[in-house]
Design a protein around this motif. Structure first.
Motif, PDB file in Angstrom:
ATOM      1  N   LEU A  22       0.748  -1.239  -0.148  1.00 36.42           N
ATOM      2  CA  LEU A  22      -0.129  -0.028  -0.024  1.00 36.42           C
ATOM      3  C   LEU A  22       0.979   1.376   0.193  1.00 36.42           C
ATOM      4  CD1 LEU A  22      -2.602  -0.963   2.689  1.00 36.42           C
ATOM      5  CD2 LEU A  22      -2.588  -0.988   0.217  1.00 36.42           C
ATOM      6  N   LEU A  23       0.626   2.286  -0.823  1.00 39.46           N
ATOM      7  CA  LEU A  23       1.212   3.244  -0.866  1.00 39.46           C
ATOM      8  C   LEU A  23       0.514   4.453  -0.172  1.00 39.46           C
ATOM      9  CD1 LEU A  23       2.413   3.104  -4.629  1.00 39.46           C
ATOM     10  CD2 LEU A  23       3.646   2.476  -2.647  1.00 39.46           C
ATOM     11  N   VAL A  24       1.474   5.631   0.162  1.00 38.29           N
ATOM     12  CA  VAL A  24       1.035   6.847   1.019  1.00 38.29           C
ATOM     13  C   VAL A  24       1.677   7.673   0.229  1.00 38.29           C
ATOM     14  CG1 VAL A  24       0.228   5.851   3.120  1.00 38.29           C
ATOM     15  CG2 VAL A  24       2.455   6.641   2.906  1.00 38.29           C
ATOM     16  N   ARG A  25       1.164   9.153   0.165  1.00 37.93           N
ATOM     17  CA  ARG A  25       1.618  10.047  -0.573  1.00 37.93           C
ATOM     18  C   ARG A  25       2.172  11.101   0.787  1.00 37.93           C
ATOM     19  NH1 ARG A  25      -1.667  14.006  -4.217  1.00 37.93           N
ATOM     20  NH2 ARG A  25      -3.254  13.177  -3.163  1.00 37.93           N
ATOM     21  N   ASP A  26       3.462  11.512   0.714  1.00 38.75           N
ATOM     22  CA  ASP A  26       3.904  12.463   1.750  1.00 38.75           C
ATOM     23  C   ASP A  26       3.827  13.817   1.329  1.00 38.75           C
ATOM     24  OD1 ASP A  26       5.896  13.029  -0.216  1.00 38.75           O
ATOM     25  OD2 ASP A  26       7.896  11.653   0.552  1.00 38.75           O
ATOM     26  N   TYR A  31       5.084   9.420  -3.680  1.00 40.17           N
ATOM     27  CA  TYR A  31       4.407   8.072  -2.960  1.00 40.17           C
ATOM     28  C   TYR A  31       5.649   7.131  -2.379  1.00 40.17           C
ATOM     29  CZ  TYR A  31       0.036   9.395  -5.104  1.00 40.17           C
ATOM     30  OH  TYR A  31      -1.423   9.958  -5.268  1.00 40.17           O
ATOM     31  N   ARG A  32       5.298   6.546  -1.285  1.00 33.86           N
ATOM     32  CA  ARG A  32       6.139   5.535  -0.729  1.00 33.86           C
ATOM     33  C   ARG A  32       5.450   4.327   0.032  1.00 33.86           C
ATOM     34  NH1 ARG A  32       5.428   6.174   4.425  1.00 33.86           N
ATOM     35  NH2 ARG A  32       4.724   8.161   5.393  1.00 33.86           N
ATOM     36  N   ALA A  34       3.494   2.389   2.726  1.00 32.30           N
ATOM     37  CA  ALA A  34       2.906   2.476   3.854  1.00 32.30           C
ATOM     38  C   ALA A  34       3.527   1.701   5.125  1.00 32.30           C
ATOM     39  CB  ALA A  34       1.513   2.510   3.653  1.00 32.30           C
ATOM     40  N   GLU A  38       0.492   2.917   9.793  1.00 35.05           N
ATOM     41  CA  GLU A  38      -0.397   3.777   8.661  1.00 35.05           C
ATOM     42  C   GLU A  38      -1.526   2.963   8.192  1.00 35.05           C
ATOM     43  OE1 GLU A  38       2.523   7.353   7.114  1.00 35.05           O
ATOM     44  OE2 GLU A  38       3.072   5.222   6.460  1.00 35.05           O
ATOM     45  N   VAL A  39      -1.236   1.872   7.868  1.00 31.49           N
ATOM     46  CA  VAL A  39      -2.183   0.982   7.354  1.00 31.49           C
ATOM     47  C   VAL A  39      -3.405   0.709   8.489  1.00 31.49           C
ATOM     48  CG1 VAL A  39      -2.671  -1.386   6.353  1.00 31.49           C
ATOM     49  CG2 VAL A  39      -0.552  -0.089   5.814  1.00 31.49           C
ATOM     50  N   GLN A  41      -4.148   2.656  10.936  1.00 32.07           N
ATOM     51  CA  GLN A  41      -4.901   3.886  11.107  1.00 32.07           C
ATOM     52  C   GLN A  41      -5.780   4.060  10.122  1.00 32.07           C
ATOM     53  OE1 GLN A  41      -2.063   7.058  11.455  1.00 32.07           O
ATOM     54  NE2 GLN A  41      -1.602   6.332  13.581  1.00 32.07           N
ATOM     55  N   ALA A  42      -5.637   3.876   8.687  1.00 30.80           N
ATOM     56  CA  ALA A  42      -6.449   3.730   7.609  1.00 30.80           C
ATOM     57  C   ALA A  42      -7.650   2.626   7.776  1.00 30.80           C
ATOM     58  CB  ALA A  42      -5.764   3.457   6.257  1.00 30.80           C
TER      59      ALA A  42
END
Length: 178
Positions: A22-26, A31-32, A34, A38-39, A41-42
């Motif tokens: 899974l990727l998150v945007r900083d 994108y990096r 996760a 963070e996973v 929390q989502a």
């Protein structure tokens, strides 16, 4: 030649695991992958969205899933309240008190105040047992009766007291302890 094969397999495994991450945007817009927290929390945000406004009585599995993710693996006790409207739809989920590994102090006055401020018609009481056993203690049973009496004075009903322990969620109502 075998060295090249292992090298190719290693790069394939690395590429496929990165592709399935899974990727998150900083903040810079990049994108990096996760992080685990963070996973989680989502997932909690998604489950909270699926719980709020739902009919709790016809979808208890959604509420139990939310509680398992939210409280199941905490190293300390949390006492929370799920506020319900007159049709038993979820108004809000509030973590009211935090305790130690084996107990939490709960103040009935604060529960009543919170129920009134949210205009709740009914409540689901919730707490976790970090010990891993969902069995209610005598103190849990006494607290349930105390809170039922306190909120009844302002026409709010306690429908259930749920105890979360790891992947298990015990319903005191289903056990006939309400």
């Amino acid at each position: 030649m075998s060295h090249d094969l292992f090298s190719s397999l290693d790069s394939f495994v690395a590429a496929s695991s990165a592709a399935s991450s899974l990727l998150v945007r900083d903040v810079a817009g990049e994108y990096r992958p996760a992080e685990a927290d963070e996973v989680l929390q989502a997932a909690q945000r998604v489950l909270a969205g699926s719980v709020r406004g739902t009919d709790v009585l016809t979808s208890p599995a959604v509420v139990k899933d939310f509680l398992r993710v939210r409280l199941g693996n905490l190293p300390h006790e949390i006492f929370a309240v799920v506020h319900l409207d007159a049709q038993h739809r979820v108004l809000d989920y509030v973590e009211m008190f935090r305790g130690t590994v084996s107990q939490t102090l709960v103040y009935p006055r604060e529960v009543v105040k919170d129920a009134l401020s949210r205009n709740s018609s009914a409540l689901l009481l919730v707490h976790n047992h970090p010990s891993g056993s969902p069995e209610p203690s005598r103190a849990d049973e006494h607290l349930t009766q105390t809170l039922k009496s306190a909120v009844a004075l302002v026409d709010v009903r306690v429908l259930d007291h749920l105890i979360v322990a790891g992947d298990s969620v015990l319903s005191m109502a289903e056990r006939g302890l309400m």
